[in-house]
Design a protein around this motif. Structure first.
Motif, PDB file in Angstrom:
ATOM      1  N   PHE A 147      -8.733  85.071   7.949  1.00  0.00           N
ATOM      2  CA  PHE A 147      -9.826  84.126   8.160  1.00  0.00           C
ATOM      3  C   PHE A 147      -9.287  82.748   8.542  1.00  0.00           C
ATOM      4  CE2 PHE A 147     -11.437  87.472   5.562  1.00  0.00           C
ATOM      5  CZ  PHE A 147     -12.751  87.644   5.963  1.00  0.00           C
ATOM      6  N   ALA A 148     -10.117  82.025   9.247  1.00  0.00           N
ATOM      7  CA  ALA A 148      -9.920  80.591   9.452  1.00  0.00           C
ATOM      8  C   ALA A 148     -10.925  79.863   8.578  1.00  0.00           C
ATOM      9  CB  ALA A 148     -10.117  80.223  10.917  1.00  0.00           C
ATOM     10  N   PHE A 149     -10.645  78.587   8.315  1.00  0.00           N
ATOM     11  CA  PHE A 149     -11.558  77.781   7.509  1.00  0.00           C
ATOM     12  C   PHE A 149     -11.901  76.495   8.245  1.00  0.00           C
ATOM     13  CE2 PHE A 149      -9.285  80.351   4.376  1.00  0.00           C
ATOM     14  CZ  PHE A 149     -10.346  80.878   3.653  1.00  0.00           C
ATOM     15  N   SER A 150     -13.195  76.266   8.395  1.00  0.00           N
ATOM     16  CA  SER A 150     -13.676  74.956   8.831  1.00  0.00           C
ATOM     17  C   SER A 150     -13.686  74.037   7.617  1.00  0.00           C
ATOM     18  CB  SER A 150     -15.086  75.050   9.411  1.00  0.00           C
ATOM     19  OG  SER A 150     -15.070  75.538  10.730  1.00  0.00           O
ATOM     20  N   ILE A 151     -12.998  72.916   7.737  1.00  0.00           N
ATOM     21  CA  ILE A 151     -13.036  71.885   6.707  1.00  0.00           C
ATOM     22  C   ILE A 151     -13.861  70.740   7.281  1.00  0.00           C
ATOM     23  CG2 ILE A 151     -11.695  70.443   5.161  1.00  0.00           C
ATOM     24  CD1 ILE A 151     -11.094  73.444   4.885  1.00  0.00           C
ATOM     25  N   ILE A 152     -14.991  70.479   6.669  1.00  0.00           N
ATOM     26  CA  ILE A 152     -15.931  69.488   7.202  1.00  0.00           C
ATOM     27  C   ILE A 152     -16.126  68.374   6.187  1.00  0.00           C
ATOM     28  CG2 ILE A 152     -18.267  69.099   8.052  1.00  0.00           C
ATOM     29  CD1 ILE A 152     -18.319  72.070   8.857  1.00  0.00           C
ATOM     30  N   ALA A 153     -15.864  67.172   6.631  1.00  0.00           N
ATOM     31  CA  ALA A 153     -16.104  65.988   5.806  1.00  0.00           C
ATOM     32  C   ALA A 153     -17.265  65.216   6.415  1.00  0.00           C
ATOM     33  CB  ALA A 153     -14.862  65.111   5.741  1.00  0.00           C
ATOM     34  N   GLN A 154     -18.270  64.966   5.606  1.00  0.00           N
ATOM     35  CA  GLN A 154     -19.448  64.236   6.091  1.00  0.00           C
ATOM     36  C   GLN A 154     -19.617  62.970   5.269  1.00  0.00           C
ATOM     37  OE1 GLN A 154     -22.902  66.354   7.707  1.00  0.00           O
ATOM     38  NE2 GLN A 154     -24.123  65.359   6.141  1.00  0.00           N
ATOM     39  N   TYR A 155     -19.596  61.861   5.971  1.00  0.00           N
ATOM     40  CA  TYR A 155     -19.672  60.558   5.313  1.00  0.00           C
ATOM     41  C   TYR A 155     -20.979  59.876   5.683  1.00  0.00           C
ATOM     42  CZ  TYR A 155     -14.674  61.499   5.030  1.00  0.00           C
ATOM     43  OH  TYR A 155     -13.451  62.089   4.802  1.00  0.00           O
ATOM     44  N   THR A 156     -21.714  59.459   4.686  1.00  0.00           N
ATOM     45  CA  THR A 156     -22.976  58.757   4.894  1.00  0.00           C
ATOM     46  C   THR A 156     -22.851  57.347   4.342  1.00  0.00           C
ATOM     47  OG1 THR A 156     -24.245  60.812   4.724  1.00  0.00           O
ATOM     48  CG2 THR A 156     -25.454  58.757   4.424  1.00  0.00           C
ATOM     49  N   HIS A 157     -23.192  56.367   5.160  1.00  0.00           N
ATOM     50  CA  HIS A 157     -23.178  54.993   4.676  1.00  0.00           C
ATOM     51  C   HIS A 157     -24.396  54.261   5.213  1.00  0.00           C
ATOM     52  CE1 HIS A 157     -21.105  54.799   8.595  1.00  0.00           C
ATOM     53  NE2 HIS A 157     -21.598  53.589   8.690  1.00  0.00           N
ATOM     54  N   GLN A 158     -24.773  53.201   4.521  1.00  0.00           N
ATOM     55  CA  GLN A 158     -25.964  52.451   4.880  1.00  0.00           C
ATOM     56  C   GLN A 158     -25.590  51.038   5.319  1.00  0.00           C
ATOM     57  OE1 GLN A 158     -28.299  53.022   1.231  1.00  0.00           O
ATOM     58  NE2 GLN A 158     -29.661  54.356   2.389  1.00  0.00           N
ATOM     59  N   LYS A 159     -26.272  50.581   6.359  1.00  0.00           N
ATOM     60  CA  LYS A 159     -26.053  49.237   6.880  1.00  0.00           C
ATOM     61  C   LYS A 159     -27.385  48.508   6.931  1.00  0.00           C
ATOM     62  CE  LYS A 159     -23.406  48.644  10.405  1.00  0.00           C
ATOM     63  NZ  LYS A 159     -22.822  48.748  11.776  1.00  0.00           N
ATOM     64  N   LEU A 160     -27.333  47.229   6.691  1.00  0.00           N
ATOM     65  CA  LEU A 160     -28.541  46.423   6.783  1.00  0.00           C
ATOM     66  C   LEU A 160     -28.982  46.282   8.233  1.00  0.00           C
ATOM     67  CD1 LEU A 160     -27.909  43.481   4.295  1.00  0.00           C
ATOM     68  CD2 LEU A 160     -29.652  45.257   4.103  1.00  0.00           C
ATOM     69  N   ASP A 161     -30.291  46.263   8.422  1.00  0.00           N
ATOM     70  CA  ASP A 161     -30.859  45.983   9.744  1.00  0.00           C
ATOM     71  C   ASP A 161     -30.813  44.471   9.944  1.00  0.00           C
ATOM     72  OD1 ASP A 161     -32.294  45.677  12.062  1.00  0.00           O
ATOM     73  OD2 ASP A 161     -33.893  47.067  11.491  1.00  0.00           O
ATOM     74  N   ILE A 162     -29.656  44.008  10.389  1.00  0.00           N
ATOM     75  CA  ILE A 162     -29.417  42.571  10.502  1.00  0.00           C
ATOM     76  C   ILE A 162     -30.368  41.916  11.492  1.00  0.00           C
ATOM     77  CG2 ILE A 162     -27.705  40.854  11.218  1.00  0.00           C
ATOM     78  CD1 ILE A 162     -25.562  42.715  10.110  1.00  0.00           C
ATOM     79  N   GLN A 163     -30.650  42.616  12.564  1.00  0.00           N
ATOM     80  CA  GLN A 163     -31.537  42.048  13.575  1.00  0.00           C
ATOM     81  C   GLN A 163     -32.922  41.765  13.001  1.00  0.00           C
ATOM     82  OE1 GLN A 163     -31.885  44.412  17.109  1.00  0.00           O
ATOM     83  NE2 GLN A 163     -33.276  43.019  18.137  1.00  0.00           N
ATOM     84  N   ALA A 164     -33.448  42.733  12.235  1.00  0.00           N
ATOM     85  CA  ALA A 164     -34.778  42.556  11.650  1.00  0.00           C
ATOM     86  C   ALA A 164     -34.792  41.419  10.634  1.00  0.00           C
ATOM     87  CB  ALA A 164     -35.245  43.856  11.005  1.00  0.00           C
ATOM     88  N   LEU A 165     -33.757  41.337   9.816  1.00  0.00           N
ATOM     89  CA  LEU A 165     -33.693  40.279   8.812  1.00  0.00           C
ATOM     90  C   LEU A 165     -33.547  38.902   9.461  1.00  0.00           C
ATOM     91  CD1 LEU A 165     -31.383  42.007   6.176  1.00  0.00           C
ATOM     92  CD2 LEU A 165     -33.844  41.594   5.980  1.00  0.00           C
ATOM     93  N   THR A 166     -32.787  38.846  10.523  1.00  0.00           N
ATOM     94  CA  THR A 166     -32.599  37.573  11.225  1.00  0.00           C
ATOM     95  C   THR A 166     -33.901  37.111  11.857  1.00  0.00           C
ATOM     96  OG1 THR A 166     -30.280  38.119  11.672  1.00  0.00           O
ATOM     97  CG2 THR A 166     -31.284  36.392  13.026  1.00  0.00           C
ATOM     98  N   GLN A 167     -34.638  38.040  12.441  1.00  0.00           N
ATOM     99  CA  GLN A 167     -35.918  37.694  13.068  1.00  0.00           C
ATOM    100  C   GLN A 167     -36.922  37.178  12.042  1.00  0.00           C
ATOM    101  OE1 GLN A 167     -37.039  41.283  15.135  1.00  0.00           O
ATOM    102  NE2 GLN A 167     -35.844  40.769  16.963  1.00  0.00           N
ATOM    103  N   LEU A 168     -36.847  37.716  10.820  1.00  0.00           N
ATOM    104  CA  LEU A 168     -37.740  37.258   9.753  1.00  0.00           C
ATOM    105  C   LEU A 168     -37.294  35.923   9.167  1.00  0.00           C
ATOM    106  CD1 LEU A 168     -38.456  40.548   7.763  1.00  0.00           C
ATOM    107  CD2 LEU A 168     -40.097  39.241   9.117  1.00  0.00           C
ATOM    108  N   GLY A 169     -36.029  35.562   9.444  1.00  0.00           N
ATOM    109  CA  GLY A 169     -35.498  34.317   8.898  1.00  0.00           C
ATOM    110  C   GLY A 169     -34.954  34.438   7.490  1.00  0.00           C
ATOM    111  N   VAL A 170     -34.676  35.680   7.044  1.00  0.00           N
ATOM    112  CA  VAL A 170     -34.123  35.868   5.709  1.00  0.00           C
ATOM    113  C   VAL A 170     -32.676  35.361   5.720  1.00  0.00           C
ATOM    114  CG1 VAL A 170     -33.563  37.527   3.896  1.00  0.00           C
ATOM    115  CG2 VAL A 170     -35.577  37.898   5.343  1.00  0.00           C
ATOM    116  N   PRO A 171     -32.367  34.401   4.860  1.00  0.00           N
ATOM    117  CA  PRO A 171     -31.012  33.829   4.887  1.00  0.00           C
ATOM    118  C   PRO A 171     -29.980  34.803   4.342  1.00  0.00           C
ATOM    119  CG  PRO A 171     -32.236  32.958   3.031  1.00  0.00           C
ATOM    120  CD  PRO A 171     -33.215  33.779   3.812  1.00  0.00           C
ATOM    121  N   LYS A 172     -28.764  34.684   4.886  1.00  0.00           N
ATOM    122  CA  LYS A 172     -27.664  35.486   4.360  1.00  0.00           C
ATOM    123  C   LYS A 172     -27.365  35.056   2.925  1.00  0.00           C
ATOM    124  CE  LYS A 172     -25.279  36.073   8.813  1.00  0.00           C
ATOM    125  NZ  LYS A 172     -24.001  35.837   9.543  1.00  0.00           N
TER     126      LYS A 172
END
Length: 320
Positions: A147-172
């Motif tokens: 047999f062969a083996f598929s080794i699968i690594a799945q990485y999930t990360h979250q990023k802020l919607d900077i564009q939306a926050l900037t348009q609203l004027g939410v300060p960093k």
């Protein structure tokens, strides 16, 4: 990212410079790692790395031939002597489970941690080993089921919607930090929900590690989403023509042609016959691969290390 350490790259028997088959694959985000095959003396090779048997999450055995499994029981025993307590998954032919259980009974082997055996035939469906790592088996062609083996690594990360926050004027600052941590905030009299401003991104890294096999084309479907194929190249084509088909191994030409047909971006060859392990033999294999494959390839040596990053790019680690 996936990090690969070759612990053994010789076929059949160990030599002065190469041990028999074993490959460690580590999740670069933590210390979790997977072992594919465990030829004789694999645990000795592990001792010369930074890998710990405490962090080993799964062992995959490609087939029952001794150069791929005779080091398994000693490794399991050493993990027990080192007070491992966490369960360990073993994906292998059912004969491997029978062998381990019989040896344990006849030699008074005590393991202070549970083994979870998965018959490799059942692993044709993905097996989730950790939150990020999964394994899937693929049938090959050899003198025994392989047999062969598929080794699968799945990485999930979250990023802020900077564009939306900037348009609203939410300060960093704290406001952005709270949203990123999943907290809702109040801004200008309104409640901003974290879920509305977090974007989920998923990246997948897929490598295929083959056991002994004389038909690389059996991996055609598996390779559709793979960035890397690690495959045996026991002989050059000239040697294979002389030896004949009965050993049921692949030549460098066979694997190279297949990798080219599949447009694989990277290829690592291993499991070399002792007759091809000197400089001339390795050069002959490299020349054969170069003739039929135009991608990124390496011939693995014992203790060579490689990294497959989240963009699917393979690079060799400089150990000096």
């Amino acid at each position: 990212m996936l990090h690969f350490t070759f612990l053994g790259t010789s076929s059949g028997v160990p030599t002065l410079t190469r041990n028999v088959s074993a490959l460690a694959i580590r999740n670069s985000k933590n210390k979790d790692w997977i072992l594919v095959d465990a030829g004789e003396a694999t645990q000795h090779r592990i001792q010369r790395t930074k890998l710990s048997l405490q962090n080993l999450v799964a062992i995959c055995i490609t087939h029952v031939h001794g150069d791929h499994c005779y080091g398994l029981i000693g490794l399991l025993a050493s993990a027990g002597m080192n007070r491992r307590a966490e369960p360990l998954t073993i994906i292998a032919p059912k004969e491997i489970q029978q062998w381990v259980e019989t040896t344990a009974r006849l030699t008074d082997l005590y393991l202070p941690y549970p083994l979870k055996f998965i018959d490799v035939h059942n692993a044709i469906h993905p097996q989730h080993i950790t939150d990020e790592l999964s394994i899937q088996a693929h049938s090959l062609s050899h003198r025994v089921p392989s047999f062969a083996f598929s080794i699968i690594a799945q990485y999930t990360h979250q990023k802020l919607d900077i564009q939306a926050l900037t348009q609203l004027g939410v300060p960093k600052g704290q406001a952005w930090g709270d949203l990123k941590q999943g907290k809702n905030i109040e801004f200008n009299g309104n409640i901003l929900k974290s879920a509305d401003y977090l974007q989920t991104h998923t990246q997948q890294v897929h490598a295929i590690v083959g056991g002994d096999n004389d038909q690389p084309e059996l991996l055609t479907q598996a390779c559709q989403t793979a960035q890397l194929l690690i495959h045996e190249s026991t002989y050059t084509q000239t040697t294979l023509d002389r030896v004949g088909k009965s050993p049921m191994h692949s030549s460098a030409k066979m694997v190279a042609e297949f990798a080219q047909q599949q447009h694989l971006s990277s290829l690592i060859l291993t499991h070399f016959s002792p007759r091809h392990q000197d400089h001339a033999g390795q050069q002959a294999i490299a020349d054969e691969v170069s003739e039929f494959y135009k991608g990124n390839f390496y011939l693995a040596n014992d203790f060579d290390q490689f990294t497959l990053d989240t963009t699917g790019q393979l690079s060799k680690v400089n150990l000096k």
